[in-house]
Design a protein around this motif. Structure first.
Motif, PDB file in Angstrom:
ATOM      1  N   ARG A 143      -0.567   7.772   9.784  1.00 45.45           N
ATOM      2  CA  ARG A 143      -1.193   7.833  11.006  1.00 45.45           C
ATOM      3  C   ARG A 143      -2.317   8.056  10.322  1.00 45.45           C
ATOM      4  O   ARG A 143      -3.833   7.610  11.303  1.00 45.45           O
ATOM      5  N   TYR A 144      -2.726   8.427   9.608  1.00 47.81           N
ATOM      6  CA  TYR A 144      -3.898  10.070   9.898  1.00 47.81           C
ATOM      7  C   TYR A 144      -4.914   8.013   9.357  1.00 47.81           C
ATOM      8  O   TYR A 144      -6.064   8.458  10.032  1.00 47.81           O
ATOM      9  N   PHE A 145      -4.146   6.626   8.309  1.00 45.71           N
ATOM     10  CA  PHE A 145      -5.461   6.281   8.768  1.00 45.71           C
ATOM     11  C   PHE A 145      -5.208   4.241   8.514  1.00 45.71           C
ATOM     12  O   PHE A 145      -5.604   4.079   8.851  1.00 45.71           O
ATOM     13  N   ASP A 146      -3.839   4.897   9.898  1.00 43.52           N
ATOM     14  CA  ASP A 146      -3.384   3.625  10.455  1.00 43.52           C
ATOM     15  C   ASP A 146      -3.536   2.464   9.801  1.00 43.52           C
ATOM     16  O   ASP A 146      -4.082   1.202   9.759  1.00 43.52           O
ATOM     17  N   ILE A 147      -2.012   3.148   8.592  1.00 42.94           N
ATOM     18  CA  ILE A 147      -1.777   1.425   7.918  1.00 42.94           C
ATOM     19  C   ILE A 147      -1.339   1.235   8.425  1.00 42.94           C
ATOM     20  O   ILE A 147       0.250   2.181   9.022  1.00 42.94           O
ATOM     21  N   GLU A 148      -0.631  -0.527   8.890  1.00 40.37           N
ATOM     22  CA  GLU A 148       0.772  -0.130   9.528  1.00 40.37           C
ATOM     23  C   GLU A 148       1.391  -1.343   8.105  1.00 40.37           C
ATOM     24  O   GLU A 148       2.501  -2.356   8.287  1.00 40.37           O
ATOM     25  N   SER A 149       1.493  -1.133   7.209  1.00 42.70           N
ATOM     26  CA  SER A 149       1.667  -2.055   5.692  1.00 42.70           C
ATOM     27  C   SER A 149       3.570  -1.265   5.405  1.00 42.70           C
ATOM     28  O   SER A 149       3.567  -0.123   6.025  1.00 42.70           O
ATOM     29  N   ASP A 150       4.727  -2.158   5.628  1.00 42.23           N
ATOM     30  CA  ASP A 150       6.208  -1.871   5.798  1.00 42.23           C
ATOM     31  C   ASP A 150       6.373  -0.830   4.531  1.00 42.23           C
ATOM     32  O   ASP A 150       6.369  -1.839   3.471  1.00 42.23           O
ATOM     33  N   ILE A 151       6.586   0.377   5.006  1.00 42.63           N
ATOM     34  CA  ILE A 151       7.479   1.102   4.067  1.00 42.63           C
ATOM     35  C   ILE A 151       8.585   0.533   3.389  1.00 42.63           C
ATOM     36  O   ILE A 151       8.689   1.433   2.110  1.00 42.63           O
ATOM     37  N   ALA A 152       8.903  -0.364   3.822  1.00 45.54           N
ATOM     38  CA  ALA A 152      10.173  -0.557   2.938  1.00 45.54           C
ATOM     39  C   ALA A 152      10.478  -1.822   1.878  1.00 45.54           C
ATOM     40  O   ALA A 152      11.016  -1.759   1.392  1.00 45.54           O
ATOM     41  N   VAL A 153       9.162  -1.587   2.311  1.00 45.73           N
ATOM     42  CA  VAL A 153       8.479  -2.762   0.829  1.00 45.73           C
ATOM     43  C   VAL A 153       8.007  -2.538  -0.371  1.00 45.73           C
ATOM     44  O   VAL A 153       7.390  -1.242  -0.381  1.00 45.73           O
ATOM     45  N   LYS A 157       4.987   1.131  -1.553  1.00 48.91           N
ATOM     46  CA  LYS A 157       5.515   3.020  -2.436  1.00 48.91           C
ATOM     47  C   LYS A 157       3.832   2.249  -2.725  1.00 48.91           C
ATOM     48  O   LYS A 157       2.987   4.040  -3.180  1.00 48.91           O
ATOM     49  N   LYS A 158       3.249   1.676  -3.380  1.00 45.14           N
ATOM     50  CA  LYS A 158       2.499   1.976  -4.417  1.00 45.14           C
ATOM     51  C   LYS A 158       1.150   2.165  -4.110  1.00 45.14           C
ATOM     52  O   LYS A 158       0.427   2.684  -4.307  1.00 45.14           O
ATOM     53  N   GLU A 159       1.101   1.070  -2.782  1.00 45.16           N
ATOM     54  CA  GLU A 159      -0.910   1.352  -1.832  1.00 45.16           C
ATOM     55  C   GLU A 159      -0.924   2.968  -1.720  1.00 45.16           C
ATOM     56  O   GLU A 159      -1.568   3.460  -1.939  1.00 45.16           O
ATOM     57  N   PHE A 160       0.330   3.409  -1.245  1.00 44.88           N
ATOM     58  CA  PHE A 160       0.559   4.736  -0.635  1.00 44.88           C
ATOM     59  C   PHE A 160       0.045   5.669  -2.076  1.00 44.88           C
ATOM     60  O   PHE A 160      -0.431   7.163  -1.361  1.00 44.88           O
ATOM     61  N   ALA A 161       0.913   5.559  -3.008  1.00 44.00           N
ATOM     62  CA  ALA A 161       0.813   6.461  -3.901  1.00 44.00           C
ATOM     63  C   ALA A 161      -0.873   6.564  -4.268  1.00 44.00           C
ATOM     64  O   ALA A 161      -1.487   7.354  -4.909  1.00 44.00           O
ATOM     65  N   ALA A 162      -0.981   5.059  -4.250  1.00 46.50           N
ATOM     66  CA  ALA A 162      -2.678   4.756  -4.635  1.00 46.50           C
ATOM     67  C   ALA A 162      -3.117   6.110  -3.878  1.00 46.50           C
ATOM     68  O   ALA A 162      -4.707   6.465  -4.544  1.00 46.50           O
ATOM     69  N   LEU A 163      -3.043   5.803  -2.834  1.00 42.36           N
ATOM     70  CA  LEU A 163      -3.899   6.408  -1.493  1.00 42.36           C
ATOM     71  C   LEU A 163      -3.974   7.849  -1.680  1.00 42.36           C
ATOM     72  O   LEU A 163      -5.037   8.447  -2.306  1.00 42.36           O
ATOM     73  N   ALA A 164      -2.674   8.429  -1.956  1.00 43.13           N
ATOM     74  CA  ALA A 164      -2.264  10.148  -2.128  1.00 43.13           C
ATOM     75  C   ALA A 164      -2.854  10.007  -3.267  1.00 43.13           C
ATOM     76  O   ALA A 164      -3.728  11.573  -3.248  1.00 43.13           O
ATOM     77  N   GLN A 165      -2.950   9.687  -4.407  1.00 46.67           N
ATOM     78  CA  GLN A 165      -4.375   9.894  -5.667  1.00 46.67           C
ATOM     79  C   GLN A 165      -5.421   9.961  -5.358  1.00 46.67           C
ATOM     80  O   GLN A 165      -5.620  11.596  -5.987  1.00 46.67           O
ATOM     81  N   SER A 204     -10.064  12.851  13.342  1.00 48.01           N
ATOM     82  CA  SER A 204      -9.803  12.112  12.750  1.00 48.01           C
ATOM     83  C   SER A 204      -8.812  11.602  12.170  1.00 48.01           C
ATOM     84  O   SER A 204      -8.683  10.582  11.485  1.00 48.01           O
ATOM     85  N   CYS A 205      -7.555  11.520  12.663  1.00 50.14           N
ATOM     86  CA  CYS A 205      -6.715  11.053  12.772  1.00 50.14           C
ATOM     87  C   CYS A 205      -6.419   9.231  13.168  1.00 50.14           C
ATOM     88  O   CYS A 205      -6.733   9.485  15.078  1.00 50.14           O
ATOM     89  N   ALA A 206      -6.659   8.292  12.802  1.00 46.96           N
ATOM     90  CA  ALA A 206      -7.010   6.832  13.054  1.00 46.96           C
ATOM     91  C   ALA A 206      -6.219   6.238  13.705  1.00 46.96           C
ATOM     92  O   ALA A 206      -6.102   5.671  15.044  1.00 46.96           O
ATOM     93  N   MET A 215       3.936   4.342  16.223  1.00 48.05           N
ATOM     94  CA  MET A 215       4.418   2.916  15.675  1.00 48.05           C
ATOM     95  C   MET A 215       4.333   3.623  14.852  1.00 48.05           C
ATOM     96  O   MET A 215       4.678   2.387  13.845  1.00 48.05           O
ATOM     97  N   LEU A 216       3.438   4.400  13.797  1.00 50.29           N
ATOM     98  CA  LEU A 216       3.612   4.623  12.382  1.00 50.29           C
ATOM     99  C   LEU A 216       4.356   5.640  12.001  1.00 50.29           C
ATOM    100  O   LEU A 216       4.621   6.815  12.435  1.00 50.29           O
ATOM    101  N   PRO A 217       5.357   4.954  10.807  1.00 54.57           N
ATOM    102  CA  PRO A 217       4.735   4.028   9.630  1.00 54.57           C
ATOM    103  C   PRO A 217       5.922   2.950   9.596  1.00 54.57           C
ATOM    104  O   PRO A 217       6.581   3.514  10.938  1.00 54.57           O
ATOM    105  N   VAL A 218       5.389   1.652   9.044  1.00 49.78           N
ATOM    106  CA  VAL A 218       5.826   1.198  10.144  1.00 49.78           C
ATOM    107  C   VAL A 218       7.298   0.736   8.358  1.00 49.78           C
ATOM    108  O   VAL A 218       6.734  -0.029   7.968  1.00 49.78           O
TER     109      VAL A 218
END
Length: 349
Positions: A143-153, A157-165, A204-206, A215-218
């Motif tokens: 939600r904060y970054f407006d990421i539409e990547s499917d979290i079931a894929v 998870k690697k994408e979100f882990a990298a962002l959190a890192q 600041s939440c996109a 609508m998020l997360p997908v």
């Protein structure tokens, strides 16, 4: 003020008082994380206290019989967690001299410990700067970054882990950041109808700016639910004893106890149950009567299966071999659907 500073300030003002946050003991943190998988905090808390009281150390848990562990776990569901918990406790106690691995990579080698749990223990016990990515974290970041990547894929998870890192402060208490973002998702950035008007990130939440919060997360993948039909046959002899059996096959409720089971393709009535009981299941007994306990079929919902359960009371003329009475009955670990039935009926078995 940047993302992590705003987040941590919010956390310090709003965090819940949870017992596993008052310790860096990896045993207690591991126990809490396993219990809270697929489980709400309010539901898991009493179990955490019960386990810590009964098994204050990993050695106490390792030395306990599996049935005792399952009995204490009764009602929490996803019983493979309890079995893995017990096996891992035995491995740590016997093979690692009771000492928990102290890094994310080594923790991953433990049975029943996946990426999330390993990261949680490594972070909260050893302050290792590794991101903890659970459903709450997915939701906050999507939600904060407006990421539409499917979290079931898996790749997501690697994408979100990298962002959190990237967002995590490396030198200044990374564990605090992990606790904060998880708590923010649990209390503020909730799945449905969050109160965005009072959110510290509402400017600041996109997703909020674009009207996409709901609508998020997908998540596209949906579990296929299977319907199964269980008829539990509760024998009762002249002494009031009954018969139970252990579920030894793999699948749901492995190593828990149940009454003799007739599984059918659909909900069935008296005639079919009576015929199967007399001719196939209990041919060695003289059946005096069969009675349907249910006013209606009980539907017990698991994550991937809906169980339609009926209970049938069957009185027999002969003494039941290996029969047990009502007091001993309650000492065995049962699936909660069966235990609740036993409690409700106060079966005179």
């Amino acid at each position: 003020m940047n993302f992590h500073n705003i987040l941590i300030k919010w956390y310090l003002q709003n965090k819940r008082d949870l017992p596993w946050r008052k310790t860096v003991d990896p045993y207690q943190i591991w126990l809490s994380e396993i219990m809270l998988q697929q489980t709400r905090v309010v539901q898991g808390m009493p179990y955490f206290f019960s386990f810590i009281k009964e098994f204050p150390t990993v050695k106490h848990l390792a030395d306990a019989p599996e049935e005792k562990v399952l009995k204490l776990w009764q009602g929490l569901g996803y019983y493979s967690r309890a079995r893995n918990l017990h096996k891992t406790a035995q491995y740590i106690s016997n093979d690692l001299n009771g000492i928990f691995p102290d890094s994310y990579k080594e923790l991953l080698k433990l049975k029943g410990v996946g990426e999330y749990t390993a990261a949680a223990i490594a972070s909260f016990s050893y302050n290792e700067p590794v991101p903890v990515v659970d459903g709450n974290v997915f939701r906050v970041l999507a939600r904060y970054f407006d990421i539409e990547s499917d979290i079931a894929v898996p790749a997501t998870k690697k994408e979100f882990a990298a962002l959190a890192q990237e967002l995590m402060p490396k030198d200044d208490n990374p564990a605090l950041f992990n606790q904060a973002i998880m708590e923010f998702g649990a209390l503020q950035c909730v799945p449905k109808s969050p109160e965005c008007s009072v959110c510290v990130f509402n400017e600041s939440c996109a997703a909020l700016q674009k009207g996409k919060v709901n609508m998020l997360p997908v998540k596209s993948k949906k579990l296929k639910v299977t319907n199964r039909y269980f008829n539990y046959l509760i024998l009762e002899d002249v002494l009031g004893n009954t018969l139970i059996q252990k579920r030894t096959q793999k699948g749901i409720w492995h190593n828990l106890y149940e009454f003799p089971l007739l599984e059918t393709e659909s909900i069935v009535g008296f005639n079919e149950v009576s015929k199967k009981a007399k001719e196939e299941i209990f041919p060695e007994y003289t059946i005096i009567s069969i009675e349907d306990f249910n006013e209606s079929t009980i539907v017990h919902k698991l994550s991937h299966q809906h169980l339609h359960i009926q209970f049938w009371k069957i009185k027999v003329q002969e003494k039941i071999e290996n029969g047990i009475d009502s007091q001993k009955l309650k000492t065995f670990p049962f699936p909660i659907a069966i235990y609740n039935f036993i409690e409700k009926q106060e079966i005179n078995c």
